[in-house]
Write a protein that holds these residues in place. Structure first.
Motif, PDB file in Angstrom:
ATOM      1  N   PRO A 114       1.215  -1.012   8.996  1.00 49.31           N
ATOM      2  CA  PRO A 114       1.057  -0.845   7.549  1.00 49.31           C
ATOM      3  C   PRO A 114       1.485  -2.074   6.748  1.00 49.31           C
ATOM      4  CG  PRO A 114       2.807   0.579   8.391  1.00 49.31           C
ATOM      5  CD  PRO A 114       2.147  -0.051   9.589  1.00 49.31           C
ATOM      6  N   HIS A 139      -8.410  -4.084   3.560  1.00 49.30           N
ATOM      7  CA  HIS A 139      -8.949  -4.066   2.200  1.00 49.30           C
ATOM      8  C   HIS A 139     -10.471  -4.109   2.262  1.00 49.30           C
ATOM      9  CE1 HIS A 139      -8.673  -4.780  -2.160  1.00 49.30           C
ATOM     10  NE2 HIS A 139      -9.641  -5.673  -2.014  1.00 49.30           N
ATOM     11  N   THR A 171      -7.981   0.408   0.090  1.00 46.90           N
ATOM     12  CA  THR A 171      -6.989  -0.652   0.332  1.00 46.90           C
ATOM     13  C   THR A 171      -5.608  -0.066   0.573  1.00 46.90           C
ATOM     14  OG1 THR A 171      -6.148  -2.756  -0.530  1.00 46.90           O
ATOM     15  CG2 THR A 171      -6.390  -0.977  -2.124  1.00 46.90           C
ATOM     16  N   ASN A 172      -4.816  -0.801   1.314  1.00 47.76           N
ATOM     17  CA  ASN A 172      -3.401  -0.422   1.406  1.00 47.76           C
ATOM     18  C   ASN A 172      -2.524  -1.417   0.633  1.00 47.76           C
ATOM     19  OD1 ASN A 172      -3.665  -2.563   3.140  1.00 47.76           O
ATOM     20  ND2 ASN A 172      -2.531  -1.639   4.837  1.00 47.76           N
ATOM     21  N   LYS A 173      -3.162  -2.256  -0.199  1.00 45.09           N
ATOM     22  CA  LYS A 173      -2.380  -3.152  -1.073  1.00 45.09           C
ATOM     23  C   LYS A 173      -1.699  -2.319  -2.152  1.00 45.09           C
ATOM     24  CE  LYS A 173      -5.230  -7.318  -0.818  1.00 45.09           C
ATOM     25  NZ  LYS A 173      -6.151  -8.207  -1.525  1.00 45.09           N
ATOM     26  N   ARG A 174      -0.440  -2.574  -2.393  1.00 46.62           N
ATOM     27  CA  ARG A 174       0.267  -1.870  -3.461  1.00 46.62           C
ATOM     28  C   ARG A 174      -0.125  -2.468  -4.805  1.00 46.62           C
ATOM     29  NH1 ARG A 174       4.907   0.831  -1.297  1.00 46.62           N
ATOM     30  NH2 ARG A 174       5.988   0.753  -3.287  1.00 46.62           N
ATOM     31  N   TYR A 187      -4.530   4.339   0.485  1.00 48.92           N
ATOM     32  CA  TYR A 187      -3.958   3.633   1.644  1.00 48.92           C
ATOM     33  C   TYR A 187      -4.201   4.388   2.951  1.00 48.92           C
ATOM     34  CZ  TYR A 187       0.076   6.696   2.392  1.00 48.92           C
ATOM     35  OH  TYR A 187       0.874   7.763   2.696  1.00 48.92           O
ATOM     36  N   ASN A 188      -4.390   5.726   2.851  1.00 50.47           N
ATOM     37  CA  ASN A 188      -4.602   6.509   4.079  1.00 50.47           C
ATOM     38  C   ASN A 188      -5.924   7.287   4.019  1.00 50.47           C
ATOM     39  OD1 ASN A 188      -4.003   8.447   2.194  1.00 50.47           O
ATOM     40  ND2 ASN A 188      -2.359   9.427   3.342  1.00 50.47           N
ATOM     41  N   PRO A 242       2.257   2.624  -3.980  1.00 47.30           N
ATOM     42  CA  PRO A 242       1.269   2.577  -2.898  1.00 47.30           C
ATOM     43  C   PRO A 242      -0.132   2.853  -3.440  1.00 47.30           C
ATOM     44  CG  PRO A 242       2.936   4.302  -2.510  1.00 47.30           C
ATOM     45  CD  PRO A 242       3.193   3.727  -3.865  1.00 47.30           C
ATOM     46  N   SER A 243      -1.117   2.270  -2.818  1.00 48.77           N
ATOM     47  CA  SER A 243      -2.494   2.534  -3.228  1.00 48.77           C
ATOM     48  C   SER A 243      -2.850   3.995  -2.947  1.00 48.77           C
ATOM     49  CB  SER A 243      -3.434   1.637  -2.419  1.00 48.77           C
ATOM     50  OG  SER A 243      -4.711   2.190  -2.379  1.00 48.77           O
ATOM     51  N   ARG A 301      -0.180  10.951  -0.938  1.00 51.22           N
ATOM     52  CA  ARG A 301      -0.570  10.008  -1.994  1.00 51.22           C
ATOM     53  C   ARG A 301       0.178  10.284  -3.303  1.00 51.22           C
ATOM     54  NH1 ARG A 301      -7.045  10.569  -0.609  1.00 51.22           N
ATOM     55  NH2 ARG A 301      -6.744  10.364   1.630  1.00 51.22           N
TER      56      ARG A 301
END
Ligand SMILES: [Fe+2]
Length: 308
Positions: A262, A267, A85-88, A97-98, A93-94, A169
């Protein structure tokens, strides 16, 4: 009625007429297993899954990884579910996310790389964020006989440090990731345990060939990576919410394409099927020291138990 329709020449097939959240018949499971071995990447559109039903379905294909080697974004209650996921969360940051943004096969930097991976799409960006796959049987078979013979005798060092964007990350996640995943050695060519075919097992997380220097290895690794991801060996999956995509890591590589806004949410939840014990640590003593001083021998099982 279960229906199987190929969507790519190199790999990829679409399976409809089945509800993965329901109890599966042995005949459907067998058809899915056969399609998986033949087409390497399966797409099940319009599914309604949650973490528990994802685990229940994917367990039909073997034991699941509990992600002990990458505990950062496991589901809070189910260790076998990994959240991409890229949800914080909590303003941060998750850590995923990348994830997956260089060509790789899952967990090749561990002793027991994933046999299969299943990803279920819950939210996706309006455009982009596709996943690409390449067929590593074809990549091997389309090399010259002399190159194949050269690679047949080689082993590769897989290094988690080569994961694209690991340091972005944050130092806490990146350092812990490296500590839990010391470099491992795998053959450059894998014999697939079920199909009996040979597949190239070199990707962008390979540092060098064992016995060759990094300077000697680099151009060969670069050539093999470019060779294996040429468009005619690939399938590109354009996600829809509700897709479950399940692939065979023993004979494919994949890439999460990072081409989306972004600010939009991507997700997904994932399970990974445990593969065979395939590798060994490059340096078992160093690995044991950095992983907490556990005593290891050169015995494969003892070393492997560090990941259990
Ligand atoms: Fe991956």
């Amino acid at each position: 009625m279960l229906s199987i329709q190929p969507v790519g020449f190199a790999c990829g097939t679409r399976i409809t007429g089945v509800d993965l959240s329901a109890r599966m018949s042995p005949a459907d499971l067998e058809a899915i297993r056969a399609a998986w071995l033949e087409h390497l990447v399966l797409v099940f559109p319009a599914q309604t899954l949650d973490p528990r039903s994802l685990v229940a379905f994917t367990r039909h294909f073997g034991e699941l990884d509990d992600y002990a080697t990458q505990p950062f974004n496991r589901h809070p209650e189910i260790n076998e579910v990994f959240v991409l996921t890229n949800k914080r969360s909590n303003g941060k940051p998750s850590p995923t996310y990348n994830s997956g943004q260089n060509w790789h096969t899952d967990l090749s930097y561990t002793l027991r790389p994933a046999k299969g991976t299943s990803v279920y799409c819950i939210e996706k960006p309006s455009v982009g964020g596709d996943t690409m796959f390449a067929n590593m049987y074809l990549a091997y078979e389309r090399l010259s006989p002399k190159m194949r013979a050269f690679l047949d005798g080689l082993e590769c060092v897989h290094d988690a440090s080569l994961i694209e964007g690991l340091d972005k990350r944050g130092p806490e996640v990146a350092n812990e990731f490296r500590r839990l995943n010391p470099p491992v050695v795998h053959p450059a060519v894998r014999l697939h345990a079920e199909s009996g075919r040979k597949a190239l097992y070199v990707n962008e997380r390979v540092r060098n060939f064992l016995g060759l220097s990094e300077a000697e290895s680099r151009p060969i690794v670069k050539f093999l990576c470019e060779h294996s991801i040429q468009p005619r060996l690939t399938y590109r999956h354009y996600w829809s919410v509700g897709d479950l995509v399940m692939w065979d890591n023993r004979c494919t590589v994949h890439l999460a394409v990072g081409d989306y806004d972004p600010a939009e949410i991507r997700h997904m939840i994932r399970t990974s099927g445990m593969g065979d014990y395939y590798g060994r640590y490059l340096d078992p003593e160093v690995a044991a020291a950095q992983m907490g001083g556990v005593s290891v021998s050169k015995d494969k099982k003892t070393v492997a138990s560090l990941h259990d």
